[in-house]
Scaffold this motif. Structure first.
Motif, short mmCIF file in Angstrom:
data_model
loop_
_atom_site.label_atom_id
_atom_site.label_comp_id
_atom_site.label_asym_id
_atom_site.label_seq_id
_atom_site.Cartn_x
_atom_site.Cartn_y
_atom_site.Cartn_z
N GLY A 71 0.65 -1.22 -0.15
CA GLY A 71 -0.05 0.03 -0.09
C GLY A 71 0.81 1.12 -0.11
N GLU A 72 0.05 2.37 -0.36
CA GLU A 72 1.02 3.65 -0.31
C GLU A 72 0.07 4.49 0.69
N ALA A 73 0.78 5.11 1.55
CA ALA A 73 0.13 6.01 2.35
C ALA A 73 0.53 7.15 2.85
N GLU A 74 -0.17 8.26 3.51
CA GLU A 74 0.48 9.47 3.75
C GLU A 74 0.33 9.44 5.46
N ILE A 75 1.38 9.84 5.82
CA ILE A 75 1.57 9.95 7.45
C ILE A 75 0.93 11.16 7.54
N THR A 76 0.23 11.01 8.68
CA THR A 76 -0.53 12.16 9.13
C THR A 76 -0.11 12.59 10.70
N ASP A 77 0.84 11.92 11.42
CA ASP A 77 1.14 12.34 12.65
C ASP A 77 2.61 11.84 12.74
N ASP A 78 3.29 12.28 13.78
CA ASP A 78 4.77 11.70 14.03
C ASP A 78 4.58 10.29 14.27
N VAL A 127 4.67 7.19 1.94
CA VAL A 127 5.40 6.10 1.98
C VAL A 127 4.79 4.84 1.40
N ARG A 128 5.55 4.05 0.80
CA ARG A 128 5.09 2.53 0.43
C ARG A 128 5.31 1.70 1.39
N VAL A 129 4.42 0.59 1.80
CA VAL A 129 4.71 -0.37 2.99
C VAL A 129 4.26 -1.61 2.44
N ARG A 130 4.49 -2.66 3.21
CA ARG A 130 4.11 -3.99 2.62
C ARG A 130 3.74 -4.67 4.17
N GLY A 131 2.45 -5.36 4.29
CA GLY A 131 2.08 -5.76 5.34
C GLY A 131 0.81 -6.56 5.27
N ARG A 132 0.44 -7.09 6.73
CA ARG A 132 -0.73 -7.79 6.68
C ARG A 132 -1.75 -6.86 7.21
N LEU A 133 -2.82 -6.92 6.59
CA LEU A 133 -4.13 -5.86 7.29
C LEU A 133 -4.97 -6.85 8.31
N SER A 134 -5.07 -6.27 9.37
CA SER A 134 -5.95 -6.86 10.50
C SER A 134 -6.85 -5.57 11.07
N PRO A 135 -8.11 -6.12 11.45
CA PRO A 135 -9.25 -5.30 11.84
C PRO A 135 -8.74 -4.53 12.97
N ALA A 136 -9.28 -3.27 13.05
CA ALA A 136 -8.91 -2.49 14.14
C ALA A 136 -9.81 -2.71 15.10
N GLU A 137 -9.39 -2.22 16.50
CA GLU A 137 -10.24 -2.41 17.53
C GLU A 137 -11.80 -1.71 17.48
N PRO A 138 -12.65 -2.27 17.85
CA PRO A 138 -13.96 -1.60 17.84
C PRO A 138 -14.24 -0.30 18.22
N GLY A 139 -14.86 0.60 17.79
CA GLY A 139 -14.97 1.93 18.27
C GLY A 139 -13.65 2.73 17.72
N GLU A 140 -12.69 2.39 17.28
CA GLU A 140 -11.64 3.29 16.70
C GLU A 140 -11.94 3.56 15.43
N PRO A 141 -11.80 5.01 15.13
CA PRO A 141 -12.33 5.45 13.63
C PRO A 141 -11.03 5.22 12.70
N VAL A 142 -10.63 4.06 12.60
CA VAL A 142 -9.71 3.68 11.49
C VAL A 142 -10.19 2.42 10.82
N ALA A 143 -9.86 2.37 9.63
CA ALA A 143 -10.22 1.43 8.69
C ALA A 143 -9.46 -0.06 8.98
N ALA A 144 -8.21 0.02 9.50
CA ALA A 144 -7.51 -1.26 9.63
C ALA A 144 -6.00 -0.91 10.32
N VAL A 145 -5.54 -1.85 10.71
CA VAL A 145 -4.20 -1.81 11.47
C VAL A 145 -3.10 -2.76 10.42
#
Length: 808
Positions: free
Chosen positions: A100-107, A163-181
């Protein structure tokens, strides 16, 4: 105050609906909208009938609440829908490995690995996933994710960088406003430069770090954290002291930082004769500039808003307007980003600001009415109000009361403003003139040094942090205690009585308790420090001196143990083998102490940790010796002899970890009743004498007893040591934290009566093993464990050895 109810309603709506399906948010939004329409219609009819009961005012508040609920529920429903549907959440539920390609939003946040055999830091990075590829599928997306992986490669990256990263997608914790870890494999691949603003922020922060290099280690780490929240070099001991003393908030950029900068600019503008409007404009520019230096992340922008609210309200003295502004700010931020409703940092910031606005003015006026100087009254009121407001949240979070927080904050507060202003000035000037920036940094270092001293003294106080019930039960108990206290303190005579009793209890805690249960106990010879999952032992070597055997996994814990023992000089350090849980805390041992030499195992596995230790010693110009059987030293009452290993002949086991464990340095320690002089001439600077050979004479005086310190030996090395002959001892430091790999014949041959086990309360290894504990008891040994008893001391008592525990 009319805005407070809609703000609270919006906050609670987002807090609940983030953990529900999107359809629930839509249903709540529709219900609130319908209820609002009905309320509006009813209010109109009453208003047209000229109802004198005041119902229209109440109806306006109800309408505002229902409107805020409807808007917040709508936004939250869209947020939940966005992070629970689409390609990324679907792939995460199946655990697919993607590129995936991602844009860092915080330190990037670097988390140290606690314990273990090797240093494995991890990075936690918030980002937005923009492109994801899995097998033959490729999706363009825009969803928030959390990247979790090894720390390598993340430190130099800045927010807004792609950045470009490679890894395994995992579900986020319930209630966390993120699509995946994303469980990232390997380092990231930068494929884009950060924005101009982020590059400027990075350059300014780097300049502040470079200018801070003229300060001592603890100060150079705290100053950037205090000024702009840069804790990349923050000393672990300082961090622990700040947290224990209730000063941990100083390293998080908050509205206070911005208010200090704005206040300094306003004062300078007033001295310069600038008109009010221009001073206000310059203050706004300064706050924006500070936000750039601190890096314009969501938390910093939130602090900018909070700081503006608090500064305007306190500066004008119109706290009612301040509460309204705070309520509007909370409402706007929650609607803009519903995820804030579940962030502890946001809640602490709001509660602290609210406490300052609502409670501080009243308390300040009461204190000034009792002839307390206004400046002191202001400091007392603001500090106490902020702490009182956040205490329920701290109890809810951690089940802990920071009893030292108020006095520590009062003492530290005067140094925060000069350190912040001077540090901010140094950051701005550093790109132009690093020498001028260093001139500003030096007085800022004095202020930071004062804060560190306050934190250290406060953390060392008895009951600096007290355990309390956690969760809702803890908040209820705190409320009950507060009501009881209010009832008790209503009368002046009762207030004076309670004040006298409190002063007496504090005096007893500070004076009487150290006498009743002193630490360290008189006549201590050996202390096993409670450093978590690791080893750190201290051998008495005379007043203010000690020999240290291993240093635990973290510098802070080792340093704190030595500080409690009053150790200022360490003539010898023995590192049994280069595993992180034994050598990671070495910088804590070296901190502000004269260290003579360090003895290490001839085994160099793992190479990474062994090389890191050697580099640290070269930097500190401390000799590094390899252990050889027969080496012998005397320090104070302790005579120390190396029994093993021989270079190149350590028994090999299954895997690299076992090989390193079997190469542990094994020490025999004997204690004589009268301290003996060091063998041979004592070198300068507290260094130990050159290691003695096998023929060194034993210590004079009656023998009190002996201990065997066996590092992390496993069965192969234990059996080999047994074949060479094993002396009988009174105390055994059980090898490898009490693991199951113990040779029964080895344990029996020691003849020990006390078995000391250094182990962490939470560990993934099952230490100590139940089988090992049963064997020790069968052999007549009494086990003592740091996870249950805290620090453990072996003391001389009536001509024999005894064990004293400090307690948790």
């Amino acid at each position: 105050m009319a805005l407070a109810a809609p703000a609270v309603a919006a906050w609670l709506t987002a807090l609940v609906l983030l953990g529900c399906p999107a359809v629930a948010g839509a249903a709540v939004a529709l219900a609130a909208a319908v209820a609002g329409a009905v309320t509006w219609a009813a209010a109109r009819r009453r208003n047209s009938a000229a109802d004198p009961t005041g119902a229209p005012a109440a109806a306006r508040v109800a309408l505002a609440v229902l409107a805020s609920v409807a808007v917040t529920a709508t936004v939250t429903a869209f947020t939940v829908h966005g992070v629970t549907t689409g390609p990324v959440p679907d792939l995460a539920r199946r655990g697919v490995t993607v590129t995936g390609e991602a844009e860092i939003t915080d330190d990037p946040r670097i988390r140290p690995h606690q314990g273990g055999v090797a240093r494995r830091e991890t990075a936690v990075v918030r980002a937005r996933m923009l492109l994801v590829s899995a097998a033959q599928e490729r999706y363009a997306v825009d969803v928030p994710v959390v990247l979790l992986g090894p720390a390598d490669g993340w430190r130099p990256l800045l927010p807004s960088q792609r950045v470009r990263v490679r890894g395994r997608l995992s579900p986020a914790e319930p209630g966390e406003p993120v699509a995946a870890v994303v469980l990232v494999r390997g380092p990231p691949e930068p494929i884009g430069a950060p924005s101009a603003v982020q590059r400027a922020a990075g350059a300014l922060r780097a300049g502040l770090r470079e200018a801070s290099d003229v300060l001592p280690d603890d100060q150079r780490g705290l100053l950037p954290g205090l000024v702009v929240g840069d804790v990349s070099r923050l000393d672990e001991e300082v961090r622990l002291d700040l947290a224990t003393a209730g000063l941990g908030h100083l390293t998080a950029v908050s509205g206070t930082n911005l208010a200090i900068v704005a206040g300094a600019v306003l004062v300078l503008g007033r001295f310069a004769g600038l008109p009010l409007a221009l001073r206000a404009a310059v203050a706004v520019v300064a706050m924006i500039a500070f936000s750039v230096v601190a890096r314009p992340s969501p938390s910093v922008l939130r602090a900018l808003v909070m700081g503006t609210v608090a500064a305007v309200a306190l500066g004008t003295g119109r706290t009612r307007d301040g509460v309204a502004a705070l309520s509007a700010t909370v409402l706007g931020l929650v609607v803009f980003d519903p995820g804030l409703a579940r962030q502890w940092g946001f809640a602490l910031s709001v509660f602290a600001t609210g406490g300052i606005l609502v409670l501080a003015p009243r308390w300040r006026d009461r204190l000034t009415a009792r002839r307390v100087p206004r400046l002191l009254a202001e400091a007392l009121a603001v500090t106490t109000a902020a702490q009182a407001a956040v205490t329920p949240l701290l109890v809810l979070m951690s089940g802990r009361l920071d009893l030292a927080a108020i006095p520590a904050n009062l003492l530290a507060e005067p140094a925060v403003a000069p350190a912040t202003v001077l540090g901010f000035g140094a950051a701005v000037i550093a790109p132009v003139s690093i020498d001028l920036a260093r001139l500003l940094v030096r007085p800022a270092g004095w202020a930071v040094g004062w804060i560190i001293a306050v934190a250290q003294r406060a953390a060392d106080l008895p009951f600096a942090s007290a355990e309390w019930l956690g969760g809702a039960a803890g908040v209820a108990a705190l409320a009950a205690a507060g009501v009881t206290g209010w009832l008790v303190l209503r009368g002046r005579a009762r207030r004076r009585l309670v004040a006298a009793l409190t002063a007496g209890a504090l005096l007893a805690a500070l004076v009487a308790m150290p006498v009743v249960s002193p630490w360290p106990p008189p006549g201590w010879l050996l202390v096993v420090c409670d450093v978590g999952q690791g080893d750190a032992l201290v051998l008495a070597a005379g007043p203010g001196r000690a020999v240290v055997v291993d240093a635990g996994p973290q510098p802070g814990a080792a340093d704190r143990c030595l500080r409690a023992l009053g150790v200022r000089k360490v003539p010898l350090v023995v590192l049994t083998h280069p595993h992180l849980d034994h050598v990671g805390g070495l910088p804590g041992v070296l901190r502000r102490r004269a260290v003579g030499a360090v003895v290490v195992s001839p085994g160099r596995v793992p190479e990474g940790e062994a090389g890191r230790v050697s580099a640290q010693l070269r930097t500190a110009r401390i000799p590094e010796w390899q252990a050889v059987p027969g080496m012998r030293w005397r320090f104070g009452p302790s005579e120390i002899t190396v029994l093993a290993p021989e270079a190149g002949v350590a028994p090999r086991g299954q895997g690299e970890g076992t090989t390193a464990n079997n190469a542990s340095v094994v020490l025999l320690v004997r204690w004589s009743e009268q301290p003996a002089a060091p063998h041979g001439p004592a070198p300068a600077h507290g260094a130990p004498a050159a290691p003695g050979g096998p023929g060194t004479q034993p210590a004079s005086g009656p023998l009190l007893g002996a201990a065997l310190l066996a590092g992390d030996l496993e069965t192969e090395a234990q059996e080999a040591l047994l074949r060479h002959g094993l002396p009988r001892v009174d105390v055994l430091k059980v090898p490898h934290h009490g693991s199951s790999r113990q040779a029964p014949a080895f344990l029996a041959a020691t003849g020990a009566r006390a078995a000391l086990i250094s182990v962490g309360a939470v560990n993934d290894y099952g230490h100590p093993a139940p089988l090992t504990l049963r064997r020790l008891r069968w052999l007549g040994m009494r086990p003592y464990r740091t996870d249950l008893s805290g620090d453990i001391a072996v003391v001389a008592a009536h001509g024999r050895l005894a064990v004293v525990v400090r307690g948790k």
